[in-house]
Enzyme design. Structure first.
Site, PDB file in Angstrom:
ATOM      1  N   HIS A 112      -5.477   2.801 -17.681  1.00  0.00           N
ATOM      2  CA  HIS A 112      -6.892   2.745 -17.290  1.00  0.00           C
ATOM      3  C   HIS A 112      -7.334   4.002 -16.550  1.00  0.00           C
ATOM      4  O   HIS A 112      -6.593   4.578 -15.757  1.00  0.00           O
ATOM      5  CB  HIS A 112      -7.216   1.462 -16.528  1.00  0.00           C
ATOM      6  CG  HIS A 112      -6.794   1.377 -15.098  1.00  0.00           C
ATOM      7  ND1 HIS A 112      -7.520   1.924 -14.067  1.00  0.00           N
ATOM      8  CD2 HIS A 112      -5.743   0.751 -14.513  1.00  0.00           C
ATOM      9  CE1 HIS A 112      -6.940   1.644 -12.914  1.00  0.00           C
ATOM     10  NE2 HIS A 112      -5.852   0.944 -13.151  1.00  0.00           N
ATOM     11  N   ASP A 161      -3.841   5.571  -8.584  1.00  0.00           N
ATOM     12  CA  ASP A 161      -4.164   4.349  -9.311  1.00  0.00           C
ATOM     13  C   ASP A 161      -5.509   4.571 -10.030  1.00  0.00           C
ATOM     14  O   ASP A 161      -6.556   4.436  -9.418  1.00  0.00           O
ATOM     15  CB  ASP A 161      -4.247   3.175  -8.335  1.00  0.00           C
ATOM     16  CG  ASP A 161      -4.593   1.850  -8.985  1.00  0.00           C
ATOM     17  OD1 ASP A 161      -4.555   1.772 -10.217  1.00  0.00           O
ATOM     18  OD2 ASP A 161      -4.914   0.910  -8.231  1.00  0.00           O
ATOM     19  N   GLU A 203     -10.819  -1.405 -15.644  1.00  0.00           N
ATOM     20  CA  GLU A 203      -9.679  -2.256 -15.299  1.00  0.00           C
ATOM     21  C   GLU A 203      -9.821  -2.834 -13.913  1.00  0.00           C
ATOM     22  O   GLU A 203      -9.468  -4.001 -13.674  1.00  0.00           O
ATOM     23  CB  GLU A 203      -8.381  -1.434 -15.395  1.00  0.00           C
ATOM     24  CG  GLU A 203      -7.102  -2.260 -15.250  1.00  0.00           C
ATOM     25  CD  GLU A 203      -6.605  -2.415 -13.810  1.00  0.00           C
ATOM     26  OE1 GLU A 203      -5.640  -3.159 -13.586  1.00  0.00           O
ATOM     27  OE2 GLU A 203      -7.187  -1.780 -12.901  1.00  0.00           O
ATOM     28  N   GLU A 204     -10.330  -2.040 -12.986  1.00  0.00           N
ATOM     29  CA  GLU A 204     -10.395  -2.459 -11.582  1.00  0.00           C
ATOM     30  C   GLU A 204     -11.363  -3.617 -11.349  1.00  0.00           C
ATOM     31  O   GLU A 204     -11.361  -4.215 -10.274  1.00  0.00           O
ATOM     32  CB  GLU A 204     -10.778  -1.273 -10.693  1.00  0.00           C
ATOM     33  CG  GLU A 204      -9.744  -0.151 -10.640  1.00  0.00           C
ATOM     34  CD  GLU A 204      -8.491  -0.521  -9.870  1.00  0.00           C
ATOM     35  OE1 GLU A 204      -8.428  -1.644  -9.332  1.00  0.00           O
ATOM     36  OE2 GLU A 204      -7.571   0.317  -9.812  1.00  0.00           O
ATOM     37  N   ASP A 221       0.740   1.349 -15.046  1.00  0.00           N
ATOM     38  CA  ASP A 221      -0.058   1.273 -13.824  1.00  0.00           C
ATOM     39  C   ASP A 221       0.796   1.667 -12.628  1.00  0.00           C
ATOM     40  O   ASP A 221       1.995   1.920 -12.754  1.00  0.00           O
ATOM     41  CB  ASP A 221      -0.592  -0.155 -13.642  1.00  0.00           C
ATOM     42  CG  ASP A 221      -1.976  -0.196 -13.009  1.00  0.00           C
ATOM     43  OD1 ASP A 221      -2.246   0.640 -12.110  1.00  0.00           O
ATOM     44  OD2 ASP A 221      -2.795  -1.047 -13.391  1.00  0.00           O
ATOM     45  N   HIS A 257      -4.702   1.946  -2.923  1.00  0.00           N
ATOM     46  CA  HIS A 257      -6.143   1.739  -2.713  1.00  0.00           C
ATOM     47  C   HIS A 257      -6.623   2.410  -1.428  1.00  0.00           C
ATOM     48  O   HIS A 257      -7.495   1.901  -0.719  1.00  0.00           O
ATOM     49  CB  HIS A 257      -6.502   0.249  -2.729  1.00  0.00           C
ATOM     50  CG  HIS A 257      -6.622  -0.305  -4.121  1.00  0.00           C
ATOM     51  ND1 HIS A 257      -7.400  -1.396  -4.424  1.00  0.00           N
ATOM     52  CD2 HIS A 257      -6.094   0.098  -5.303  1.00  0.00           C
ATOM     53  CE1 HIS A 257      -7.331  -1.648  -5.724  1.00  0.00           C
ATOM     54  NE2 HIS A 257      -6.529  -0.745  -6.275  1.00  0.00           N
TER      55      HIS A 257
END
Length: 345
Positions: A64, A175, A209-210, A232, A320
């Site tokens: 992603h 990410d 995706e998130e 991922d 994150h």
């Protein structure tokens, strides 16, 4: 290791629904590696390499492109910008951050602050409160003129560069730009090593995706994979304050063989095949289970008539945040095992 590519991927802004800049970067890199490079209706970039057998199985790898960020929800008359998150944030990581506000006409650097009194005039009880992400605002330094520059729906990302720290690499958007790097570099390794494959290989650089695996789901319905591989990041909680049983992965211990999360359970035969390939090629790995969360491999597994699926992940500390940290040896291990798997198919 192609660190320049990883740097450009991580530093290019692209939140869910606004991945176009990342897609353009990847498309330029993919042109010489794949037979076809196409963009689907949702914006995912679907790159295909035909194999030696036109009737062979279809292997779809999902990477992603989106990073967590914000969409502008309001601009006040004084030019303060309010935002709505796209992706999961821990608000404790948002205080006093530098950000980039991205518009169609240009980008504006800004600072993100929490509403309320500064330390010199706040009470102790005020400083104990943790605001929600929607309680933060952005100041781009233009005052009321910001209302003429920034519109509702423009997007915002954190504004920090990639840095190298020995074997460790730190950046925002690891990410999941590490997956975008892997989707390109595994093919580049196949070419450099002179290895071919029988399968039809599809590397899909997916959108959104998130916010729910949305792009991977539409790609899976179109491609109908026999084997789906989600790439991922995953947690590396090998840090103070986290019990050993909750660390998920350890930096420097190899790529992660992702067995389970909230969205799917990996195919047992694929798990055994990847383990055998890793051992045969002396590629370090670690088995991983994530207590929560999901990844694109689940969308590949569950779409249409279904597919055998697995996740290949890279352990990441401080996920994150703007300080996501990986170990380059884990990244290279993921590249090598993916290349070995494709060459075996």
């Amino acid at each position: 290791m192609n660190i320049d590519l990883l740097k450009r991927l991580c530093e290019t802004p692209g939140v869910p629904g606004h991945e176009h800049r990342v897609r353009e970067l990847i498309a330029a890199e993919a042109a010489e590696l794949f037979d076809t490079v196409e963009t689907d209706v949702m914006g995912s970039l679907v790159c295909t390499r035909e194999g030696a057998d036109a009737d062979a199985e279809r292997v779809v790898i999902a990477c992603h492109m989106d990073e967590i960020g914000f969409l502008v929800s309001h601009v006040s008359d004084k030019g303060f910008i309010h935002v709505s998150p796209v992706g999961g944030f821990d608000p404790r990581n948002l205080f006093s951050r530098r950000v980039l506000v991205c518009t169609d006409e240009g980008d504006y650097r800004g600072i993100m602050m929490a509403e309320g009194k500064p330390i010199h005039i706040s009470a102790p009880e005020d400083r104990k409160k943790v605001p929600e992400p929607t309680d933060f605002f952005i100041d781009i330094g233009l005052g009321a003129a910001a209302k003429e520059k920034v519109r509702v729906g423009d997007f915002v990302v954190m504004d920090e560069p990639l840095v190298e720290m020995g074997d460790r690499i730190v950046s925002k958007a690891m990410d999941n730009r590490i997956a975008c790097w892997l989707g390109l570099e595994l093919v580049r390794k196949l070419v450099a090593d002179g290895r071919s494959h029988t399968c039809k290989l599809v590397v899909a650089f997916t959108v959104q995706e998130e916010v729910g695996l949305r792009g991977a789901r539409t790609v899976a319905f179109e491609q109908r994979p026999h084997i789906g591989i989600g790439i991922d990041t995953t947690l590396a909680c090998d840090t103070p304050g986290v019990p050993e049983r909750d660390r998920t992965t350890e930096l420097g211990a190899g790529f992660g063989l992702h067995l389970k999360d909230s969205s799917f359970i990996a195919d047992g035969a694929l798990v055994r095949e990847f383990e055998a390939l890793a051992r045969a090629n002396e590629i370090p790995f670690q088995r991983t289970i994530l207590a929560g969360g999901g990844m694109d491999g689940a969308a590949l597994q569950q779409a249409a008539a279904g597919a055998r699926a697995i996740g290949i992940v890279v352990g990441t500390r401080y996920i994150h945040t703007v300080c996501e940290m990986i170990d380059r040896r884990d990244l290279l291990a993921a590249r090598d095992v993916l290349a070995a798997f494709v060459a075996a198919h």
